[in-house]
Design a protein around this motif. Structure first.
Motif, PDB file in Angstrom:
ATOM      1  N   ASN A 134       0.807  -1.217   0.000  1.00  0.00           N
ATOM      2  CA  ASN A 134       0.000   0.000   0.000  1.00  0.00           C
ATOM      3  C   ASN A 134       0.840   1.266   0.000  1.00  0.00           C
ATOM      4  O   ASN A 134       0.419   2.290  -0.546  1.00  0.00           O
ATOM      5  CB  ASN A 134      -0.963  -0.021   1.195  1.00  0.00           C
ATOM      6  CG  ASN A 134      -2.170  -0.878   0.921  1.00  0.00           C
ATOM      7  OD1 ASN A 134      -3.152  -0.441   0.345  1.00  0.00           O
ATOM      8  ND2 ASN A 134      -2.100  -2.140   1.331  1.00  0.00           N
ATOM      9  N   ALA A 135       2.026   1.223   0.593  1.00  0.00           N
ATOM     10  CA  ALA A 135       2.918   2.381   0.515  1.00  0.00           C
ATOM     11  C   ALA A 135       3.329   2.620  -0.931  1.00  0.00           C
ATOM     12  O   ALA A 135       3.390   3.770  -1.390  1.00  0.00           O
ATOM     13  CB  ALA A 135       4.148   2.168   1.400  1.00  0.00           C
ATOM     14  N   LYS A 136       3.597   1.537  -1.658  1.00  0.00           N
ATOM     15  CA  LYS A 136       3.960   1.677  -3.067  1.00  0.00           C
ATOM     16  C   LYS A 136       2.780   2.178  -3.883  1.00  0.00           C
ATOM     17  O   LYS A 136       2.940   3.004  -4.791  1.00  0.00           O
ATOM     18  CB  LYS A 136       4.437   0.326  -3.614  1.00  0.00           C
ATOM     19  CG  LYS A 136       5.040   0.412  -5.012  1.00  0.00           C
ATOM     20  CD  LYS A 136       6.304   1.267  -5.010  1.00  0.00           C
ATOM     21  CE  LYS A 136       6.917   1.366  -6.390  1.00  0.00           C
ATOM     22  NZ  LYS A 136       8.094   2.267  -6.398  1.00  0.00           N
ATOM     23  N   ILE A 137       1.578   1.691  -3.574  1.00  0.00           N
ATOM     24  CA  ILE A 137       0.370   2.153  -4.258  1.00  0.00           C
ATOM     25  C   ILE A 137       0.202   3.656  -4.062  1.00  0.00           C
ATOM     26  O   ILE A 137      -0.059   4.407  -5.008  1.00  0.00           O
ATOM     27  CB  ILE A 137      -0.868   1.400  -3.728  1.00  0.00           C
ATOM     28  CG1 ILE A 137      -0.875  -0.047  -4.221  1.00  0.00           C
ATOM     29  CG2 ILE A 137      -2.166   2.103  -4.139  1.00  0.00           C
ATOM     30  CD1 ILE A 137      -1.054  -0.215  -5.705  1.00  0.00           C
ATOM     31  N   LEU A 138       0.346   4.117  -2.830  1.00  0.00           N
ATOM     32  CA  LEU A 138       0.176   5.531  -2.535  1.00  0.00           C
ATOM     33  C   LEU A 138       1.263   6.358  -3.209  1.00  0.00           C
ATOM     34  O   LEU A 138       0.994   7.440  -3.744  1.00  0.00           O
ATOM     35  CB  LEU A 138       0.182   5.761  -1.021  1.00  0.00           C
ATOM     36  CG  LEU A 138      -0.057   7.197  -0.553  1.00  0.00           C
ATOM     37  CD1 LEU A 138      -1.374   7.743  -1.096  1.00  0.00           C
ATOM     38  CD2 LEU A 138      -0.042   7.267   0.976  1.00  0.00           C
ATOM     39  N   GLU A 139       2.495   5.853  -3.204  1.00  0.00           N
ATOM     40  CA  GLU A 139       3.591   6.567  -3.861  1.00  0.00           C
ATOM     41  C   GLU A 139       3.307   6.722  -5.357  1.00  0.00           C
ATOM     42  O   GLU A 139       3.513   7.794  -5.934  1.00  0.00           O
ATOM     43  CB  GLU A 139       4.898   5.809  -3.653  1.00  0.00           C
ATOM     44  CG  GLU A 139       6.115   6.512  -4.242  1.00  0.00           C
ATOM     45  CD  GLU A 139       7.389   5.731  -4.013  1.00  0.00           C
ATOM     46  OE1 GLU A 139       8.423   6.356  -3.705  1.00  0.00           O
ATOM     47  OE2 GLU A 139       7.358   4.484  -4.147  1.00  0.00           O
TER      48      GLU A 139
END
Length: 448
Positions: free
Chosen positions: A338-343
Motif C-alpha cells: 500500500n505504501a507503493k500504491i500511494l507513492e
C-alpha cells in the motif's frame, strides 16, 4: 487467486537444525537480515524458489530471515482469529517510501521547482476528486465510466443504475470522512459511513449501516470457489471493533509510536479483515484510510486515488492480505504494497499538476494570440481564462452582464459567440441559459 504456500513452522525447523548441526545454525544466524540480497521483503511463497547459498537450503535461510523479522517487529495489540497478535516491521525500502510520502503528501506540492500551497493546489486538482469514487466502485465490479462519474459528481446528474449510485455513494462517503477528520473514530461513525457507501445498493436495505448478524460472509475466489478469508465470528465483532477504533484513535501502542501512514494502512487492513458488513467492506476500509491520512495532516491525499492504482493490480492487492494471514499475522506485506500504491498515486498526481501547469503556461500566450487572431473581446477572454483555469465552472447571461458592466444583449452575444465556436456548452435550467466550458477547452485554446 489461490492461498499462498504456508511457510515452514519456524520453531520446529529451528530445533531440527540445532539438533543436527549447531555450528550450521550459528552460521545461519551470524548476519541475519529481514530482507533478501535485493532488499525485498519476500513471502515464503516466493522465497522458497530462491537458490540456496553455500549449501544452505531455502528452508534454513527462511529461519534466519524470520528470526531477524521477529526481532525487529512491533505489536499493535490486536490478534487474528487464531489468537496471533498482528505485528509489523519497517524494512529499509518501506522507510524510504514513507519518507518520500512525508515529503510529498503532507506539506506543499513541489512542481517544477515551484511550490503550490493547499489552496492553489485545489485549483489544479479539483477534477481528480471523481477518480477515487469511480475506481473504488470499479474494484467492486461496478460498470460505469469516468465521464459518467464526473457528471454525477460535478454536474449533479442523478444516478440511473445501481452501479452509478455506488459511485455517487463513494463520493459522499469521502466527503463525509473529510468533514469528520477532526473527530475521533467511533463505531457509530463506521456504521454511518457504511450506510453512506451502500445506500440503495444492498440486496437487503436493512443491512445498510448494520453489522452482520451471521458468519455466512466469506471472501471467495471467483474462479475456483476456494475460501480465501473467513472473517471473525459475528459474536466477536463488537469487542473487535472496539479494539479497531482504539487503534485508529491513538498513535502510541505499547509505548511505541507508529507512523501515521502506517496506522492508516493498518486501519485499512483491519476493517477488511474484520469484514463486519454483508457487503461494502472494501469501500469502507479505503474510506477509513482517507479519514486517518487526512486527519494526520496529509492534505494532498484528498486528491489522490489509491483505488485507481489498486484496480490495476487487484491480484497483488488480494495477495497482500493473504500474505499477512499465512505468515504469522505479519502486516509488513500489506504495508509495503500500500505504501507503493500511494507513492504511485501521488507521482501520477504530481505529473498531472506538471502537465496542467505547462498547458496553462502555453494557454496564457496562445489566448493572447487567439484573442487578436479570432477577435475575442476582453470580456470573452476573461471568461475563457477563468473557465480554462477551473475558477469559473459556469455562468449565465445576467451574471456576465453585471460583472462586465454591459447590457444584457451584449453579454448574450459574447456567450453565444463562444458557444458557436464550440468553446462553451449551453444548457437550459428552466428558461435560463447556463454556459459552461467545453470538455476540452484548454486543449482547444492551446492547440487551436
Amino acid at each position: 487467486m489461490k492461498i499462498p504456500a504456508r511457510p515452514p513452522k519456524l520453531y520446529e525447523t529451528f530445533e531440527r537444525i540445532a539438533k543436527q548441526d549447531p555450528s550450521r545454525l550459528a552460521r545461519l544466524l551470524a548476519n541475519p537480515s529481514m530482507v533478501d540480497e535485493k532488499g525485498r521483503y519476500l513471502h515464503w511463497d516466493d522465497f522458497r524458489f530462491k537458490l540456496g547459498v553455500e549449501g544452505i537450503s531455502s528452508e534454513e535461510a527462511w529461519v534466519a530471515l524470520k528470526i531477524a523479522r521477529n526481532a525487529a517487529s512491533q505489536k499493535i495489540g490486536i490478534t487474528d482469529t487464531k489468537g496471533t497478535e498482528f505485528t509489523f516491521s519497517e524494512p529499509p525500502k518501506l522507510k524510504e517510501t514513507l519518507r518520500h510520502l512525508d515529503m510529498n503528501a503532507g506539506g506543499s506540492l513541489a512542481s517544477d521547482q515551484q511550490s503550490l500551497t493547499s489552496g492553489e493546489g485545489k485549483l489544479y486538482l479539483t477534477q481528480s476528486l471523481a477518480e477515487e469514487p469511480f475506481a473504488s466502485s470499479l474494484i467492486e465490479g461496478a460498470a460505469t465510466t469516468r465521464q459518467i462519474a464526473k457528471k454525477l459528481i460535478f454536474e449533479g446528474r442523478s444516478p440511473r443504475t445501481k452501479d452509478e449510485l455506488m459511485v455517487l455513494n463513494n463520493y459522499r462517503a469521502l466527503e463525509f470522512v473529510k468533514q469528520r477528520k477532526d473527530d475521533p473514530l467511533t463505531i457509530g461513525m463506521i456504521l454511518e459511513l457504511h450506510k453512506l457507501v451502500t445506500d440503495g445498493t444492498m440486496d437487503n436495505p436493512r443491512d445498510s449501516g448494520r453489522v452482520r448478524s451471521s458468519d455466512d460472509v466469506q471472501v471467495v475466489d471467483d474462479s475456483s470457489g476456494e475460501i480465501l478469508h473467513q472473517p471473525p465470528s459475528h459474536l466477536e465483532l463488537s469487542s473487535r471493533l472496539v479494539d479497531l477504533v482504539n487503534f485508529a484513535n491513538s498513535s502510541n501502542h505499547g509505548g511505541l509510536w507508529i507512523h501515521p501512514l502506517v496506522r492508516a494502512f493498518i486501519l485499512h487492513f483491519l476493517l477488511s479483515y474484520e469484514h463486519p458488513f454483508v457487503d461494502g467492506n472494501g469501500r469502507v476500509a479505503r474510506a477509513l484510510f482517507y479519514w486517518l491520512a487526512i486527519r494526520e495532516g496529509y492534505w494532498l491525499i484528498e486528491y489522490v486515488s489509491i483505488s485507481s492504482v489498486i484496480a490495476e493490480s487487484k491480484i497483488q492487492y488480494g495477495k497482500s492480505f493473504l500474505h499477512v494471514e499465512t505468515d504469522d499475522a505479519d502486516l509488513t506485506y500489506f504495508l509495503i504494497y500500500n505504501a507503493k500504491i500511494l507513492e504511485t498515486a501521488i507521482s501520477r498526481l504530481i505529473s498531472y499538476v506538471d502537465r496542467r501547469k505547462n498547458e496553462l503556461s502555453a494557454f496564457e500566450s496562445r489566448l493572447s494570440d487567439r484573442s487578436q487572431r479570432d477577435g475575442f473581446n476582453h470580456r470573452q477572454s476573461w471568461v475563457l481564462n477563468e473557465m480554462a483555469r477551473g475558477r469559473l465552472p459556469r455562468i449565465n447571461i445576467s451574471t456576465h452582464a453585471d460583472r462586465q458592466g454591459v447590457a444584457y444583449l451584449t453579454a448574450r452575444a459574447d456567450l453565444e459567440d463562444l458557444t458557436v465556436r464550440a468553446l462553451l456548452r449551453k444548457t437550459k435550467v428552466g428558461r435560463e441559459s447556463i454556459y459552461s466550458p467545453a470538455r476540452d477547452l484548454l486543449s482547444r485554446l492551446t492547440t487551436g
